[in-house]
Write an enzyme that holds these catalytic residues in place. Sequence first.
Site, PDB file in Angstrom:
ATOM      1  N   SER A 405       0.825  -1.221   0.000  1.00  0.00           N
ATOM      2  CA  SER A 405       0.000   0.000   0.000  1.00  0.00           C
ATOM      3  C   SER A 405       0.854   1.264   0.000  1.00  0.00           C
ATOM      4  O   SER A 405       0.321   2.346  -0.029  1.00  0.00           O
ATOM      5  CB  SER A 405      -0.927  -0.006   1.197  1.00  0.00           C
ATOM      6  N   HIS A 426      -2.986  -2.519  -5.833  1.00  0.00           N
ATOM      7  CA  HIS A 426      -3.270  -2.114  -4.447  1.00  0.00           C
ATOM      8  C   HIS A 426      -4.771  -2.167  -4.197  1.00  0.00           C
ATOM      9  O   HIS A 426      -5.525  -1.313  -4.659  1.00  0.00           O
ATOM     10  CB  HIS A 426      -2.725  -0.702  -4.196  1.00  0.00           C
ATOM     11  N   GLU A 438      -5.997   0.394  -7.033  1.00  0.00           N
ATOM     12  CA  GLU A 438      -4.938   1.252  -7.596  1.00  0.00           C
ATOM     13  C   GLU A 438      -3.988   0.352  -8.384  1.00  0.00           C
ATOM     14  O   GLU A 438      -3.421  -0.595  -7.830  1.00  0.00           O
ATOM     15  CB  GLU A 438      -4.175   1.975  -6.484  1.00  0.00           C
ATOM     16  N   ASN A 476      -3.198   6.919  -0.437  1.00  0.00           N
ATOM     17  CA  ASN A 476      -2.577   7.007   0.893  1.00  0.00           C
ATOM     18  C   ASN A 476      -1.687   8.229   1.025  1.00  0.00           C
ATOM     19  O   ASN A 476      -1.543   8.787   2.110  1.00  0.00           O
ATOM     20  CB  ASN A 476      -1.805   5.721   1.192  1.00  0.00           C
TER      21      ASN A 476
END
Length: 697
Positions: A405, A426, A438, A476
Amino acid sequence: MTDAIGFERIGDIAVLKAQNPPVNALGFDIREGLLAGIERAEKDGAKAVLIYGEGRTYFAGADITEFGKPPRGIFLPDLCARIEASPLIVVSALHGTALGGGLEVALASHYRIAVPSARVGLPEVLIGVMPGAGGTQRLPRLIGVEASVDVITSGRQVGAKEALELGILDRIEEGEPREIGLAYTQELLESGATRRPVSEMSAPEAVDFDALYEKVLKKGRGLLAPAVAVRGIQACCELPFDEGMKRERELFMELMNTDQRQGMIHAFFSERAVSKLPELKCVAPRELGSIGVIGGGTMGAGIATAALLSGLPVVMLEMTEAAAEAAKGRITGNLQGALKRGKISEAQFTQLTEEILTLSTDYAALSDVDLVIEAVFEEMSVKKVVFGKLDEVCKKGAILASNTSYLDVNEIAACTSRPEDVIGLHFFSPAHVMKLLEIVVADKTALDVVATGFALGQRLKKISVRAGVCDGFIGNRILSTYRRAADHMILDGASPYQIDKALTDFGFAMGPFAVADLAGLDIGWAMRKRKRAEGMDPRERDSSYVDKMCEAGNFGQKTGKGYYVYEAGKRGGTPNPEVSDLIAAERADKGITPRSFTDEEIVTRYMAAMVNEAAKVVGEGIARRPLDVDMTLLFGYGFPRYRGGPLKWADIEGLDKVLATIKAGAEEDSYFWDPAPLLEKLVAEGRTFDDLNKENS
Ligand code: T1G
């Protein structure tokens, strides 16, 4: 006549065929074509008119691409009135998805027949508006208030069988829409059937619409359209038809002029555009017949479940028999959930868990799969060992993917002899539920590997977003920034509970501190420790009160206490008073005199931090287009859909206003509030993120 509507005479029947692929949207040409077709049929001496759609569907609604543009030609509500008023019997034959204005045209017809697979609905609320061509006036006359409120405020698609039971349809028949339509119309003519305008049917009894309005508004959690649509249905019960139509139009135009309509339509088209990359236009994905998953923890088990539910055979690799059985237990649990929700049958459940899923503790079991997804512990050294082994055992052309991640996918790829076959995939927890994927493209990732990533995303019904390699990729990375903005506000005087409330009022599913409790405070703790070990910039405002909560073993929901205290069996938690004490102590240590924040200031700062980092992510090419960021936040971070995403929100809010907030922040803390060059450029040029979307799609 326009080409959009074909005209044909079959005996006494004039046949109007819609031919406007892909979904026969009721754009200018179709509307004008239908009007001309009805008039020609009447002049031609036909006795009846049949309307049906060529291709995959009957009309799927008004042409959404015309929204916000100067109106042209006949208005849809007037066209529906004209169709209904025709002295001829008008029959609509439905297939595919008769939605919105499409169903309204069918409701303006005197009879409706459909193929068994047809679905009907009025999903206008899903794009921030409401039926605007008689849907709220004709549907309740046919099916009553309660059923209409359900269909219109949910926007759901209704299957043909239920539509027949409700009274929307008159008949269901196997066959091609043209054929079943012709036969039915002929039968009506021979049986002496007459015109049957729905508008002349009696309106249903009124209900307590004020209470209903409040109930629907509350359920919408900030989305206006469903509640406003209730007022339309109220008009149906309380006003004569023509006045009800006027009232519907007023309400419809009110919603058309809302920011929510812009946000929802942006979301509608962006979720369709986000997986379409120009560079993949002529690139064929690789074979995808089976996958391997390494690591059967929560993420690995979720990924395996998503793949199994899409019909893909899965080899789950774990280090020990016990761990493999535990992984199977998690997957079985996920599939039991799907069984309970009726997504799979008992037979499918057994087949998936007993035949399609294979467990192994031997890497050799992965030697023949087309794609492997690694979901092991988030440590670079562990990743490198795993990818080294995959490089040895996987067949030529197999794709090696990491579910990391935030770790550097280039560094992972570099530890194999085939970096062109390495990609980041991801997923978001729970991976068989969360829509976002992702697709992290490393420097050497081959284009057909990227294409295969998107093909997998489509097969798993994900919203796939292309991301470049950086710490935290798109989502993130932006999260860590707006989360820090929230942490800074706490140090300066705001409470985590005020911040959570202000942001849920803004429309987020949960506030940042409730989310932290859900994800587990130990994850943030590990990241802070990693960052401190790597050396933090002295200008970074670091806070330690959460560390103290973690040191005390309070990791959030999983330990029953974090920012909130959770009671077993109860939804949500109550504020944890220890947190406020820890925060007050830290402020005192740092000599900070707390100040008050308004909810508006909290939202403005939080959003400005999000938009600023998002603009950097687009400016650096980590995200290709602003809409990529918007879809990432919508489908992975609980961003309210009716605001379209942070960059759509910024366009609506005004980029100059957002930039001003960032610059004001920079006067207090120039390290954190470092204006994104792209944002400054767009403001200087008077352009928007939407302009960038158009230029890069
Ligand atoms: N207008 C314009 N384009 C549309 C469209 C529409 N209504 N519906 C779909 N498209 C485009 C879509 O962007 C895509 O384009 C392609 O068609 C295929 O769609 C007065 C005002 C019909 C169930 O809300 O729910 O009527 O990406 O990829 O998965 O009351 O599209 O290929 O360039 O989604 O098979 C009400 C919206 C309008 C239905 C098909 N109707 N559409 O799903 O294909 S408001 C809707 C859908 C209204 C009146 C009011 C779905 C679908 P591209 P797709 P799909």
